[in-house]
Scaffold this active site. Sequence first.
Site, PDB file in Angstrom:
ATOM      1  N   GLU A 209      48.891  87.975  86.348  1.00 25.29           N
ATOM      2  CA  GLU A 209      48.071  88.985  85.677  1.00 25.29           C
ATOM      3  C   GLU A 209      47.040  89.500  86.675  1.00 25.29           C
ATOM      4  O   GLU A 209      46.945  88.998  87.802  1.00 25.29           O
ATOM      5  CB  GLU A 209      47.394  88.399  84.427  1.00 25.29           C
ATOM      6  CG  GLU A 209      48.383  88.100  83.309  1.00 25.29           C
ATOM      7  CD  GLU A 209      47.743  87.517  82.065  1.00 25.29           C
ATOM      8  OE1 GLU A 209      46.517  87.607  81.906  1.00 25.29           O
ATOM      9  OE2 GLU A 209      48.478  86.954  81.249  1.00 25.29           O
TER      10      GLU A 209
ATOM     11  N   HIS B   2      39.646  95.393  77.700  1.00 29.57           N
ATOM     12  CA  HIS B   2      41.032  95.210  78.168  1.00 29.57           C
ATOM     13  C   HIS B   2      41.611  96.591  78.435  1.00 29.57           C
ATOM     14  O   HIS B   2      41.470  97.491  77.610  1.00 29.57           O
ATOM     15  CB  HIS B   2      41.859  94.479  77.104  1.00 29.57           C
ATOM     16  CG  HIS B   2      43.148  93.951  77.640  1.00 29.57           C
ATOM     17  ND1 HIS B   2      44.200  94.767  77.991  1.00 29.57           N
ATOM     18  CD2 HIS B   2      43.556  92.688  77.907  1.00 29.57           C
ATOM     19  CE1 HIS B   2      45.193  94.016  78.440  1.00 29.57           C
ATOM     20  NE2 HIS B   2      44.834  92.747  78.405  1.00 29.57           N
TER      21      HIS B   2
ATOM     22  N   ARG C 172      40.217  93.324  85.590  1.00 27.27           N
ATOM     23  CA  ARG C 172      40.182  94.214  84.420  1.00 27.27           C
ATOM     24  C   ARG C 172      39.066  95.247  84.421  1.00 27.27           C
ATOM     25  O   ARG C 172      39.252  96.354  83.945  1.00 27.27           O
ATOM     26  CB  ARG C 172      39.987  93.365  83.169  1.00 27.27           C
ATOM     27  CG  ARG C 172      41.271  92.929  82.625  1.00 27.27           C
ATOM     28  CD  ARG C 172      41.088  92.114  81.399  1.00 27.27           C
ATOM     29  NE  ARG C 172      42.295  91.317  81.330  1.00 27.27           N
ATOM     30  CZ  ARG C 172      42.436  90.251  80.592  1.00 27.27           C
ATOM     31  NH1 ARG C 172      41.456  89.839  79.827  1.00 27.27           N
ATOM     32  NH2 ARG C 172      43.562  89.599  80.593  1.00 27.27           N
TER      33      ARG C 172
ATOM     34  N   HIS D 201      37.456  93.545  74.436  1.00 22.49           N
ATOM     35  CA  HIS D 201      38.423  92.442  74.394  1.00 22.49           C
ATOM     36  C   HIS D 201      37.776  91.070  74.436  1.00 22.49           C
ATOM     37  O   HIS D 201      38.129  90.193  73.663  1.00 22.49           O
ATOM     38  CB  HIS D 201      39.366  92.608  75.585  1.00 22.49           C
ATOM     39  CG  HIS D 201      40.423  91.547  75.701  1.00 22.49           C
ATOM     40  ND1 HIS D 201      41.370  91.334  74.710  1.00 22.49           N
ATOM     41  CD2 HIS D 201      40.696  90.638  76.681  1.00 22.49           C
ATOM     42  CE1 HIS D 201      42.178  90.346  75.079  1.00 22.49           C
ATOM     43  NE2 HIS D 201      41.783  89.897  76.261  1.00 22.49           N
TER      44      HIS D 201
ATOM     45  N   ARG E 104      35.604  88.116  83.251  1.00 25.80           N
ATOM     46  CA  ARG E 104      36.518  86.965  83.207  1.00 25.80           C
ATOM     47  C   ARG E 104      37.858  87.278  83.871  1.00 25.80           C
ATOM     48  O   ARG E 104      38.435  88.345  83.646  1.00 25.80           O
ATOM     49  CB  ARG E 104      36.762  86.563  81.749  1.00 25.80           C
ATOM     50  CG  ARG E 104      37.825  85.501  81.590  1.00 25.80           C
ATOM     51  CD  ARG E 104      37.968  85.078  80.164  1.00 25.80           C
ATOM     52  NE  ARG E 104      38.481  86.108  79.311  1.00 25.80           N
ATOM     53  CZ  ARG E 104      39.761  86.413  79.145  1.00 25.80           C
ATOM     54  NH1 ARG E 104      40.701  85.780  79.849  1.00 25.80           N
ATOM     55  NH2 ARG E 104      40.122  87.365  78.313  1.00 25.80           N
TER      56      ARG E 104
HETATM   57  C1  SIN Z   1      46.606  89.598  77.990  1.00 30.61           C
HETATM   58  O1  SIN Z   1      47.640  89.070  77.628  1.00 30.61           O
HETATM   59  O2  SIN Z   1      46.563  90.645  78.632  1.00 30.61           O
HETATM   60  C2  SIN Z   1      45.305  88.953  77.634  1.00 30.61           C
HETATM   61  C3  SIN Z   1      45.115  87.734  78.404  1.00 30.61           C
HETATM   62  C4  SIN Z   1      43.664  87.419  78.571  1.00 30.61           C
HETATM   63  O3  SIN Z   1      42.817  88.023  77.905  1.00 30.61           O
HETATM   64  O4  SIN Z   1      43.343  86.592  79.419  1.00 30.61           O
END
Ligand code: SIN
Length: 538
Positions: A116, A241, A287, A348, A383
């Site tokens: 991610e 997010h 993010r 988020h 985060r």
């Molecule tokens: C996501 O699946 O994009 C959210 C994961 C997260 O907030 O760490």
Amino acid sequence: MSQKTDFLIIGTGVAGLSFALKMAEHGRVTLVAKSSLSNNNTSMAQGGIASVVASEDHFENHIHDTLDAGAGLCLPEVVRKVVEDAPMRIRDLQKWGVEFDHRQSDSLGDVDLTREGGHSHRRILHVQDHTGMAIQQALQSRVKENPNIKILENHIALELLTDHDLYPAQTGANRCIGASFLDIENHKLVDVFAPFTMLATGGAGKTYLYTSNWEGATGDGIAMAYRAGCRIANMEFMQFHPTCLFHRQARNFLISEALRGEGAELINAEGRTFTYDFDKRGPLAPRDIVARAIDAEMKTSGAECVYLDIRHKGKDFIKQRFPFIYEKCLSLGFDLAEQPLPVVPAAHYLCGGILTDEHGQTDLPGLFAVGECANTGLHGANRLASNSLLECLSFSHYAYLKILQIKDQVPLPLGQRVDHGLYLHKENADEFMLISHLWDEIRSCMWNYVGIVRSDRRLQRALTRIRNIEVEIAEYYSHFKLHPDTVELRNLATVARLTIECALRRQTSVGTHYNIDHPSQKSDLNPLNSISPNSLNG
Ligand code: SIN
């Protein structure tokens, strides 16, 4: 009605459940949900949980990525501890029955690791695209069969109970001795007394008009802790997010960052991959950077959304790796394998919260806070993806260890009924219109003035409005019939105000807090921007 227990836990996401399972080996636990046990942000978490597992990865990489995403405001010693302990927390989950996805081609059964934003390596364990739900279900079934755990569902917390409130003649340090609740179904007040209370009440996404959070993410624990005298820190760091579905009926539906981890690109209406203009990592930058890139793209082009394109991975891969997201989007008329998906950022994750030490202890003896409601120093100004479930498990473990050390020195509170001075039976049907109007007003105000891009003027305007709303709510709260919506509204307003006050005090731009009047990041950043109810100087 009043009850006594050894450990009172408010909140039933992974922080509350994992703490309950550990404490239940040492006493009676009362576990309280304001809705049903499974209604919470954990159940909605799609992506996964980060831990160094692969042989080519190292703790130092995960530490570096967490510090980098946190934009210089994480507490390095907290980050190191959590990262180094992460494999043990994964083993806790496996022991409780969570089965992470395995690499299909691998007969040795290695776990499948996804990627991610902000991660330099593949290190995210997952259960397809519904990791949170899988964890929730596994822990929930353990909790339900544990004879030491009493579950109270549909009980909304009203206030923390403290020594000084109940026994004003008492001298010495104030102490949390439990909490009061409204039993929603039976419309009764319930006081639960305990020598140790854990707030695992989650975040406050509902302070914003658009959010990926569940309905009940109204910052209850943060507002209660603040009213009880605890310091609240770094509330300006609400993480947006980058990719929630842009759809009138499903505006809170998250499109996991794991799609970008598996190769999805963010494009504009002309099909251009604009995120590389902002960071060389493109859609896999942390993010805050990606959300701001989308915001800028939408403002420049005047478009209502941007698009996430994963078509090139093919239908079989998409359906197998993201079955939940694929089906949900299909039900709304979007085939991920055939068309780019319209997406927008949404509130988020709250990186700040109730200030705790390295054991999850708050300023009020007897009160602990873990998970999204807490500010532990792990996340800093932003985060890192998939560090949230990890934080819940880590700090519930540290709190558990701390309580084992001290529990024999703390007596059970006396536990007597409390006069809350609240009306349970007065009728006030007409006034519900006012409640829903104030809810909308707070959420729109926060979205418009305290969003991804802020300014001093917008923040001041928001503060004036929210302060006025708080006065209206205070008047209403003590004069009319108690209702869960009113309880949440009052908390929402408090949390909104704390967010704005923290944002005004942070005279720089860093991480998720971006203010056009102070666009550059100062070098002497204060990791702790805290507010206490007794002194606005923290
Ligand atoms: C996501 O699946 O994009 C959210 C994961 C997260 O907030 O760490």
